[in-house]
Scaffold this motif. Structure first.
Motif, mmCIF file in Angstrom:
data_model
loop_
_atom_site.group_PDB
_atom_site.id
_atom_site.type_symbol
_atom_site.label_atom_id
_atom_site.label_comp_id
_atom_site.label_asym_id
_atom_site.label_seq_id
_atom_site.Cartn_x
_atom_site.Cartn_y
_atom_site.Cartn_z
ATOM 1 N N ARG A 23 0.843 -1.170 0.000
ATOM 2 C CA ARG A 23 0.000 0.000 0.000
ATOM 3 C C ARG A 23 0.891 1.237 0.000
ATOM 4 N NH1 ARG A 23 -3.421 3.238 3.681
ATOM 5 N NH2 ARG A 23 -2.114 2.845 5.445
ATOM 6 N N ALA A 24 0.521 2.219 -0.763
ATOM 7 C CA ALA A 24 1.292 3.459 -0.868
ATOM 8 C C ALA A 24 1.213 4.253 0.432
ATOM 9 C CB ALA A 24 0.766 4.300 -2.025
ATOM 10 N N SER A 35 17.589 5.866 11.585
ATOM 11 C CA SER A 35 17.495 7.250 11.135
ATOM 12 C C SER A 35 16.229 7.340 10.290
ATOM 13 C CB SER A 35 18.721 7.607 10.286
ATOM 14 O OG SER A 35 18.781 6.743 9.159
ATOM 15 N N THR A 36 15.807 8.533 9.986
ATOM 16 C CA THR A 36 14.606 8.681 9.172
ATOM 17 C C THR A 36 14.972 8.800 7.706
ATOM 18 O OG1 THR A 36 14.600 11.062 9.505
ATOM 19 C CG2 THR A 36 13.250 9.752 11.007
ATOM 20 N N SER A 37 14.071 8.354 6.863
ATOM 21 C CA SER A 37 14.200 8.527 5.420
ATOM 22 C C SER A 37 13.196 9.594 5.032
ATOM 23 C CB SER A 37 13.888 7.211 4.707
ATOM 24 O OG SER A 37 14.016 7.368 3.313
ATOM 25 N N VAL A 38 13.667 10.635 4.356
ATOM 26 C CA VAL A 38 12.810 11.770 4.023
ATOM 27 C C VAL A 38 12.623 11.836 2.513
ATOM 28 C CG1 VAL A 38 12.547 14.276 4.137
ATOM 29 C CG2 VAL A 38 13.637 13.062 6.026
ATOM 30 N N ARG A 39 11.394 12.000 2.097
ATOM 31 C CA ARG A 39 11.068 12.208 0.688
ATOM 32 C C ARG A 39 10.208 13.451 0.571
ATOM 33 N NH1 ARG A 39 12.385 7.680 -2.722
ATOM 34 N NH2 ARG A 39 14.093 6.798 -1.531
ATOM 35 N N ALA A 41 3.766 1.453 -3.293
ATOM 36 C CA ALA A 41 4.185 0.159 -2.756
ATOM 37 C C ALA A 41 5.423 -0.284 -3.529
ATOM 38 C CB ALA A 41 3.066 -0.861 -2.902
ATOM 39 N N GLU A 42 6.349 -0.923 -2.864
ATOM 40 C CA GLU A 42 7.590 -1.447 -3.424
ATOM 41 C C GLU A 42 8.637 -0.379 -3.721
ATOM 42 O OE1 GLU A 42 7.120 -4.479 -6.412
ATOM 43 O OE2 GLU A 42 5.288 -5.216 -5.466
ATOM 44 N N THR A 43 8.470 0.828 -3.174
ATOM 45 C CA THR A 43 9.508 1.843 -3.287
ATOM 46 C C THR A 43 10.673 1.439 -2.398
ATOM 47 O OG1 THR A 43 7.904 3.602 -3.687
ATOM 48 C CG2 THR A 43 10.066 4.286 -2.881
ATOM 49 N N ARG A 44 11.886 1.473 -2.932
ATOM 50 C CA ARG A 44 13.068 1.105 -2.142
ATOM 51 C C ARG A 44 13.534 2.296 -1.314
ATOM 52 N NH1 ARG A 44 16.974 -3.189 -4.240
ATOM 53 N NH2 ARG A 44 15.552 -4.623 -5.265
ATOM 54 N N LEU A 45 13.704 2.072 -0.022
ATOM 55 C CA LEU A 45 14.210 3.089 0.900
ATOM 56 C C LEU A 45 15.379 2.506 1.668
ATOM 57 C CD1 LEU A 45 10.812 4.291 2.392
ATOM 58 C CD2 LEU A 45 12.162 5.441 0.639
ATOM 59 N N ARG A 46 16.310 3.335 2.080
ATOM 60 C CA ARG A 46 17.442 2.895 2.901
ATOM 61 C C ARG A 46 17.342 3.556 4.271
ATOM 62 N NH1 ARG A 46 21.292 -0.095 0.767
ATOM 63 N NH2 ARG A 46 21.479 -0.156 -1.484
ATOM 64 N N PHE A 47 17.609 2.754 5.306
ATOM 65 C CA PHE A 47 17.614 3.249 6.672
ATOM 66 C C PHE A 47 18.927 2.835 7.319
ATOM 67 C CE2 PHE A 47 13.169 2.662 5.601
ATOM 68 C CZ PHE A 47 12.578 3.810 6.107
ATOM 69 N N GLN A 48 19.384 3.598 8.293
ATOM 70 C CA GLN A 48 20.562 3.245 9.075
ATOM 71 C C GLN A 48 20.165 3.171 10.533
ATOM 72 O OE1 GLN A 48 23.474 6.259 8.161
ATOM 73 N NE2 GLN A 48 24.361 5.000 6.567
#
Length: 128
Positions: free
Chosen positions: A1-2, A74-78, A110-117
């Motif tokens: 889901r988006a 950490s947060t991922s910001v778009r 849905a299925e958007t790739r995000l990176r977190f640390q």
């Protein structure tokens, strides 16, 4: 889901799937396909004449081998693009278009790739 700035709010929970294993010392501590749970930290729509829509997400836990592990990332910001040029065109074009000003939103399909640390160390039990 988006996840979108129009439909989601700070505090909303979302599910994610790990698409690359997380390895430590050559061992996969979080295998590909693991389910992670995250939270919307901030979801803000753009203003009528200024600002851009912005989503801020963080992961809070992951399930590995049937066990859930909590952690902090950490947060991922778009953010959405600027709508200044569009605003000026609508403002100059007449009153009927004014209702459309500032409606640009940020959407993560849905299925958007995000990176977190990891924000701090987490312990995950690795079973051989």
């Amino acid at each position: 889901r988006a996840v979108t700035t129009k439909q989601n709010y700070s505090g909303d929970v979302f599910k994610a799937t790990v698409v690359e294993p997380v390895n430590v010392d050559g061992k996969a501590v979080i295998p590909e396909g693991s389910t992670a749970t995250g939270r919307v930290v901030y979801a803000g729509e753009s203003g009528r004449l200024k600002g851009t829509a912005r989503l801020q997400l963080a992961l809070e836990s992951v399930e590995v081998g049937g066990q859930e592990y909590d952690f902090q990332t950490s947060t991922s910001v778009r953010g959405g693009g600027s709508h200044k040029k569009r605003n000026w065109a609508f403002i100059g074009g007449g009153g009927a278009a004014a209702a459309l000003i500032g409606k640009k939103e940020t959407v993560l399909p849905a299925e958007t790739r995000l990176r977190f640390q990891l924000a701090k160390a987490a312990e995950i039990e690795v079973r051989s």
